[in-house]
Scaffold this motif. Structure first.
Motif, PDB file in Angstrom:
ATOM      1  N   LEU A 259       0.827  -1.205   0.000  1.00  5.88           N
ATOM      2  CA  LEU A 259       0.000   0.000   0.000  1.00  5.88           C
ATOM      3  C   LEU A 259       0.862   1.257   0.000  1.00  5.88           C
ATOM      4  N   ARG A 260       1.958   1.232   0.747  1.00  5.73           N
ATOM      5  CA  ARG A 260       2.846   2.395   0.765  1.00  5.73           C
ATOM      6  C   ARG A 260       3.496   2.609  -0.603  1.00  5.73           C
ATOM      7  N   ALA A 261       3.940   1.512  -1.228  1.00  7.13           N
ATOM      8  CA  ALA A 261       4.558   1.621  -2.550  1.00  7.13           C
ATOM      9  C   ALA A 261       3.552   2.140  -3.575  1.00  7.13           C
ATOM     10  N   ALA A 262       2.317   1.663  -3.511  1.00  8.13           N
ATOM     11  CA  ALA A 262       1.287   2.116  -4.446  1.00  8.13           C
ATOM     12  C   ALA A 262       1.036   3.614  -4.293  1.00  8.13           C
ATOM     13  N   ARG A 263       0.985   4.080  -3.065  1.00  6.78           N
ATOM     14  CA  ARG A 263       0.767   5.515  -2.824  1.00  6.78           C
ATOM     15  C   ARG A 263       1.919   6.330  -3.399  1.00  6.78           C
ATOM     16  N   GLU A 264       3.143   5.838  -3.214  1.00  6.38           N
ATOM     17  CA  GLU A 264       4.323   6.551  -3.712  1.00  6.38           C
ATOM     18  C   GLU A 264       4.325   6.621  -5.237  1.00  6.38           C
ATOM     19  N   LEU A 265       3.801   5.573  -5.884  1.00  7.38           N
ATOM     20  CA  LEU A 265       3.743   5.526  -7.345  1.00  7.38           C
ATOM     21  C   LEU A 265       2.455   6.147  -7.884  1.00  7.38           C
ATOM     22  N   ARG A 266       1.668   6.760  -7.015  1.00  9.86           N
ATOM     23  CA  ARG A 266       0.419   7.424  -7.378  1.00  9.86           C
ATOM     24  C   ARG A 266      -0.592   6.461  -8.015  1.00  9.86           C
ATOM     25  N   LEU A 267      -0.617   5.250  -7.495  1.00 10.40           N
ATOM     26  CA  LEU A 267      -1.613   4.271  -7.935  1.00 10.40           C
ATOM     27  C   LEU A 267      -2.777   4.300  -6.959  1.00 10.40           C
ATOM     28  N   ASP A 268      -3.976   4.326  -7.481  1.00  9.52           N
ATOM     29  CA  ASP A 268      -5.161   4.319  -6.638  1.00  9.52           C
ATOM     30  C   ASP A 268      -5.473   2.892  -6.202  1.00  9.52           C
ATOM     31  N   VAL A 269      -5.659   2.717  -4.914  1.00  9.64           N
ATOM     32  CA  VAL A 269      -6.114   1.433  -4.365  1.00  9.64           C
ATOM     33  C   VAL A 269      -7.519   1.668  -3.814  1.00  9.64           C
ATOM     34  N   PRO A 270      -8.519   0.960  -4.344  1.00  4.12           N
ATOM     35  CA  PRO A 270      -8.446  -0.218  -5.208  1.00  4.12           C
ATOM     36  C   PRO A 270      -8.656   0.054  -6.697  1.00  4.12           C
ATOM     37  N   GLY A 271      -8.740   1.311  -7.132  1.00  4.24           N
ATOM     38  CA  GLY A 271      -9.047   1.583  -8.540  1.00  4.24           C
ATOM     39  C   GLY A 271      -8.021   1.033  -9.498  1.00  4.24           C
ATOM     40  N   ASP A 272      -6.729   1.265  -9.240  1.00  5.41           N
ATOM     41  CA  ASP A 272      -5.666   0.767 -10.108  1.00  5.41           C
ATOM     42  C   ASP A 272      -5.105  -0.571  -9.640  1.00  5.41           C
ATOM     43  N   LEU A 273      -5.248  -0.845  -8.363  1.00  5.57           N
ATOM     44  CA  LEU A 273      -4.653  -2.051  -7.780  1.00  5.57           C
ATOM     45  C   LEU A 273      -5.477  -2.486  -6.576  1.00  5.57           C
ATOM     46  N   ALA A 274      -5.944  -3.726  -6.595  1.00  9.14           N
ATOM     47  CA  ALA A 274      -6.647  -4.293  -5.440  1.00  9.14           C
ATOM     48  C   ALA A 274      -5.641  -5.069  -4.594  1.00  9.14           C
ATOM     49  N   VAL A 275      -5.785  -4.989  -3.278  1.00  6.90           N
ATOM     50  CA  VAL A 275      -4.826  -5.617  -2.362  1.00  6.90           C
ATOM     51  C   VAL A 275      -5.574  -6.350  -1.256  1.00  6.90           C
ATOM     52  N   ALA A 276      -5.083  -7.533  -0.917  1.00  4.64           N
ATOM     53  CA  ALA A 276      -5.585  -8.285   0.242  1.00  4.64           C
ATOM     54  C   ALA A 276      -4.398  -8.874   0.983  1.00  4.64           C
ATOM     55  N   GLY A 277      -4.546  -9.026   2.284  1.00  7.09           N
ATOM     56  CA  GLY A 277      -3.474  -9.585   3.102  1.00  7.09           C
ATOM     57  C   GLY A 277      -3.925 -10.809   3.861  1.00  7.09           C
ATOM     58  N   PHE A 278      -3.139 -11.168   4.874  1.00  3.40           N
ATOM     59  CA  PHE A 278      -3.453 -12.339   5.701  1.00  3.40           C
ATOM     60  C   PHE A 278      -2.936 -12.064   7.108  1.00  3.40           C
TER      61      PHE A 278
END
Length: 342
Positions: A259-278
């Motif tokens: 999530l931090r890397a996506a924010r730095e690359l200006r990617l919208d989560v979840p619009g540009d990238l969906a993420v799930a963890g465990f």
């Protein structure tokens, strides 16, 4: 001033020293409530303090439980250690925690140290016991429970969660959002192929992908389990030409790094990238956006581990189902996957 002894307590309470011992040690025989209260009142009045060193020498056990985790700085292991500590306190025990740093020699160091302290038992979160560690435990005839890892030996005494099923739930959920595929952030290369939870998370992702008719080739990325190194890996993956539309991470800590890397690359989560963890660590609900993840009942797992390490009858006579406690996984839906969750 003369030292207060167990005989003094028994005399004041009007009972035997054996009954005093049963009250102090919470067994092995039951004590009537009225008698127990008389003994406790005598202990308070006299200011009696049990000699724990003498008790340990006599019983060859202390009231300590040794717990070894890979890295207590990671939220999942910190929360698990806290659950074990609370459960142990309810049983009148204290917990000593050592960090193996994912290194066999460090794990062996703490095993030897705790065994030398005559701990009542060991609760171990391990990537796989080395032969030297297993031999050490056998030589000391130590009580051991594996936590968060499927056992290959050590009498099959373990407390685990449904890691494969939980990873399948998360991956299927991401696929249901219509993504072409879901990538996976697994563990480091060299993670044990059998028994390790992260290996099972990768296997659950693989099964969900295959059952949906999607290929896994080139879609598994190796990364350490912590957020800082996962962030570095994610920067490379997300800035490349084949950026995945969705990522399932084997740990929440990895997902926080993504999530931090996506924010730095200006990617919208979840619009540009969906993420799930465990893991559903506490912080997962506070990320931006809040993290969809897989949860397990850590307080119940901590209690089960403490009960198994202390209760000889169940360890020896219990069936395998009773001695290997598997807890179900549950999907916790938040906004990082694309849902309108919390």
């Amino acid at each position: 001033m003369a030292k207060v002894t167990r005989d003094d307590v028994a005399r004041l309470a009007g009972t035997s020293t054996a009954v005093v011992s049963y009250v102090i040690n919470n067994g092995p025989r039951p004590v009537a409530p009225a008698t127990r209260e008389r003994v406790l009142a005598a202990i308070r009045e006299l200011g009696y303090r049990p000699d724990r060193v003498a008790q340990a020498m006599a019983s060859r056990r202390t009231d300590l439980i040794g717990m070894i985790v890979p890295d207590a700085r990671q939220p999942f292991f910190a929360e698990m250690a806290h659950a074990v500590e609370r459960a142990a306190a309810d049983r009148g025990k204290m917990v000593l925690v050592g960090n193996s740093d994912y290194r066999n020699e460090r794990e062996l160091h703490y095993l030897r140290a705790f065994l030398g302290m005559r701990v009542a038992g060991l609760i171990l979160v391990s990537q796989g016991l080395s032969e030297r560690a297993a031999a050490e435990i056998e030589a000391w005839d130590a009580r051991l429970v594996l936590l968060h890892e499927r056992p290959e030996a050590i009498d099959d005494i373990a407390v685990v969660t449904d890691d494969i099923g939980g990873a399948q739930l998360a991956t299927r959920h991401l696929l249901e959002h219509g993504h072409a595929y879901v990538a996976c952030m697994g563990g480091v290369e060299g993670t044990p192929a059998v028994g390790d939870p992260v290996t099972d998370h990768v296997e659950g992702w693989r099964r969900a992908m295959v059952e949906s008719g999607r290929s896994t080739e080139g879609r598994l990325f190796h990364a350490p389990f912590n957020r800082y190194d996962a962030y570095e890996v994610a920067l490379k993956v997300l800035s490349g030409p084949d950026r995945p539309p969705a990522i399932f991470c084997s740990t929440d800590d990895q997902a926080i790094g993504v999530l931090r890397a996506a924010r730095e690359l200006r990617l919208d989560v979840p619009g540009d990238l969906a993420v799930a963890g465990f893991d559903d660590v506490k912080e997962a609900a506070l990320t931006d956006p809040p993290l969809t993840t897989v949860s397990s009942d850590r307080p119940a797992m901590g209690r089960a581990a403490v009960d198994l390490v202390l209760d000889d009858g169940l360890r020896v006579a219990g069936s395998r189902r009773e001695r290997v406690k598997q807890f179900p996984s549950a999907l916790v839906v938040r906004r990082s996957c694309g849902c309108d969750g919390t």
